[in-house]
Design a protein around this motif. Structure first.
Motif, PDB file in Angstrom:
ATOM      1  N   GLU A 238      29.462  -6.616  16.047  1.00 22.61           N
ATOM      2  CA  GLU A 238      28.619  -6.091  14.978  1.00 22.61           C
ATOM      3  C   GLU A 238      28.000  -7.276  14.246  1.00 22.61           C
ATOM      4  O   GLU A 238      28.668  -8.268  13.971  1.00 22.61           O
ATOM      5  CB  GLU A 238      29.500  -5.284  14.018  1.00 22.61           C
ATOM      6  N   ALA A 239      26.710  -7.195  13.955  1.00 23.36           N
ATOM      7  CA  ALA A 239      26.020  -8.265  13.236  1.00 23.36           C
ATOM      8  C   ALA A 239      24.980  -7.649  12.304  1.00 23.36           C
ATOM      9  O   ALA A 239      24.591  -6.492  12.479  1.00 23.36           O
ATOM     10  CB  ALA A 239      25.345  -9.218  14.220  1.00 23.36           C
ATOM     11  N   GLN A 240      24.544  -8.425  11.317  1.00 26.02           N
ATOM     12  CA  GLN A 240      23.563  -7.927  10.358  1.00 26.02           C
ATOM     13  C   GLN A 240      22.200  -8.542  10.644  1.00 26.02           C
ATOM     14  O   GLN A 240      22.092  -9.742  10.907  1.00 26.02           O
ATOM     15  CB  GLN A 240      23.992  -8.265   8.931  1.00 26.02           C
ATOM     16  N   VAL A 241      21.162  -7.722  10.585  1.00 22.94           N
ATOM     17  CA  VAL A 241      19.793  -8.197  10.756  1.00 22.94           C
ATOM     18  C   VAL A 241      19.374  -8.838   9.440  1.00 22.94           C
ATOM     19  O   VAL A 241      19.440  -8.197   8.388  1.00 22.94           O
ATOM     20  CB  VAL A 241      18.836  -7.037  11.127  1.00 22.94           C
ATOM     21  N   VAL A 242      18.957 -10.111   9.475  1.00 22.06           N
ATOM     22  CA  VAL A 242      18.529 -10.778   8.244  1.00 22.06           C
ATOM     23  C   VAL A 242      17.008 -10.901   8.181  1.00 22.06           C
ATOM     24  O   VAL A 242      16.445 -11.117   7.119  1.00 22.06           O
ATOM     25  CB  VAL A 242      19.169 -12.191   8.083  1.00 22.06           C
TER      26      VAL A 242
ATOM     27  N   LEU B 292      19.470 -12.303  13.599  1.00 18.84           N
ATOM     28  CA  LEU B 292      20.759 -11.846  13.078  1.00 18.84           C
ATOM     29  C   LEU B 292      21.341 -12.872  12.121  1.00 18.84           C
ATOM     30  O   LEU B 292      20.880 -14.017  12.049  1.00 18.84           O
ATOM     31  CB  LEU B 292      21.728 -11.600  14.241  1.00 18.84           C
ATOM     32  N   ASP B 293      22.418 -12.479  11.408  1.00 16.80           N
ATOM     33  CA  ASP B 293      23.048 -13.373  10.434  1.00 16.80           C
ATOM     34  C   ASP B 293      23.661 -14.620  11.085  1.00 16.80           C
ATOM     35  O   ASP B 293      23.947 -15.600  10.400  1.00 16.80           O
ATOM     36  CB  ASP B 293      24.087 -12.638   9.585  1.00 16.80           C
TER      37      ASP B 293
ATOM     38  N   SER C  94      15.490  -5.210   7.990  1.00 21.77           N
ATOM     39  CA  SER C  94      16.337  -6.286   7.487  1.00 21.77           C
ATOM     40  C   SER C  94      17.465  -5.687   6.650  1.00 21.77           C
ATOM     41  O   SER C  94      17.244  -4.776   5.857  1.00 21.77           O
ATOM     42  CB  SER C  94      15.491  -7.242   6.641  1.00 21.77           C
ATOM     43  N   GLY C  95      18.697  -6.189   6.856  1.00 20.87           N
ATOM     44  CA  GLY C  95      19.852  -5.681   6.125  1.00 20.87           C
ATOM     45  C   GLY C  95      20.653  -4.649   6.903  1.00 20.87           C
ATOM     46  O   GLY C  95      21.769  -4.315   6.523  1.00 20.87           O
ATOM     47  N   THR C  96      20.104  -4.145   7.996  1.00 20.76           N
ATOM     48  CA  THR C  96      20.797  -3.143   8.812  1.00 20.76           C
ATOM     49  C   THR C  96      21.877  -3.821   9.657  1.00 20.76           C
ATOM     50  O   THR C  96      21.654  -4.903  10.203  1.00 20.76           O
ATOM     51  CB  THR C  96      19.801  -2.432   9.753  1.00 20.76           C
ATOM     52  N   ARG C  97      23.045  -3.189   9.776  1.00 22.10           N
ATOM     53  CA  ARG C  97      24.109  -3.697  10.655  1.00 22.10           C
ATOM     54  C   ARG C  97      23.958  -3.029  12.013  1.00 22.10           C
ATOM     55  O   ARG C  97      23.845  -1.800  12.094  1.00 22.10           O
ATOM     56  CB  ARG C  97      25.488  -3.434  10.058  1.00 22.10           C
TER      57      ARG C  97
ATOM     58  N   LYS D 179      23.036   1.191  16.316  1.00 26.44           N
ATOM     59  CA  LYS D 179      23.278   0.966  14.896  1.00 26.44           C
ATOM     60  C   LYS D 179      24.774   1.031  14.649  1.00 26.44           C
ATOM     61  O   LYS D 179      25.474   1.868  15.231  1.00 26.44           O
ATOM     62  CB  LYS D 179      22.584   2.052  14.089  1.00 26.44           C
TER      63      LYS D 179
END
Length: 187
Positions: free
Chosen positions: A131-135, A155-156, A169-172, A185
């Motif tokens: 799992e990663a966060q879109v920055v 990604l982060d 942006s901000g979505t995991r 998602k």
């Protein structure tokens, strides 16, 4: 354990010419003249060299069984990564290049599997998906068809992947570690 040249499969670990090799790709070829053979692309697990070898059905090669052990990733120090044995709590340091491109997906506390040959770690297997966060995600361009239009995102961990247009942006999200593709998602 000896296996025939035509029984080689991707992912097999072979002992060949005094080295330990991991099979990356195979191609079974039956020329019009002569016998069939297996074209095998391999990577040396000790020094990283790559080679292509032809094995005929009469050829035998030694298949190596690796010991696997569960470890937990702790932290990075310079170009070394520190892992802890989950049974004995003993810590070991391994070079970051042992993981290759997958090293970018390491997260603190992540459970990994080390493959050992003669008690020596030769590869590290991460979970298939993380799992990663879109920055950062590009804006959707109007007029593009929704069917197969993916957009680039960062990604982060700094890795670039292609994501569907609805990801912002901000979505995991969940990403496949080895082919760096969007899976879904995060729930």
């Amino acid at each position: 354990m000896k296996i025939s040249g035509v029984d080689i499969r991707p992912g097999n670990i072979l002992e060949y010419e005094t080295g330990i090799w991991k099979v990356a790709k195979i191609q079974h070829t039956q020329p019009g003249k002569g016998g069939a053979y297996m074209q095998v692309e391999m990577k040396n697990l000790i020094d990283g060299r790559k080679t292509n070898v032809r094995f005929r059905s009469a050829d035998t090669v030694e298949k190596v069984r690796l010991d696997t052990k569960d470890f937990q990733y702790l932290y990075a120090e310079d170009d070394m990564l520190v892992f802890m044995d989950t049974d004995s709590f003993e810590q070991i340091q391994l070079p970051a290049d042992l993981l290759g491109d997958a090293a970018a997906f390491l997260q603190d506390g992540m459970q990994v599997t080390l493959e050992l040959y003669d008690e020596r770690p030769i590869s590290v297997a991460l979970p298939e998906q993380v799992e990663a966060q879109v920055v950062e995600a590009d804006a959707v361009v109007k007029g593009q068809t929704a069917s197969s239009s993916y957009k680039p995102a960062v990604l982060d961990n700094g890795v670039r992947v292609l994501v569907p247009p609805h990801i912002e942006s901000g979505t995991r999200i969940i990403v496949d570690v080895y082919d760096r593709s969007y899976v879904g998602k995060a729930g």
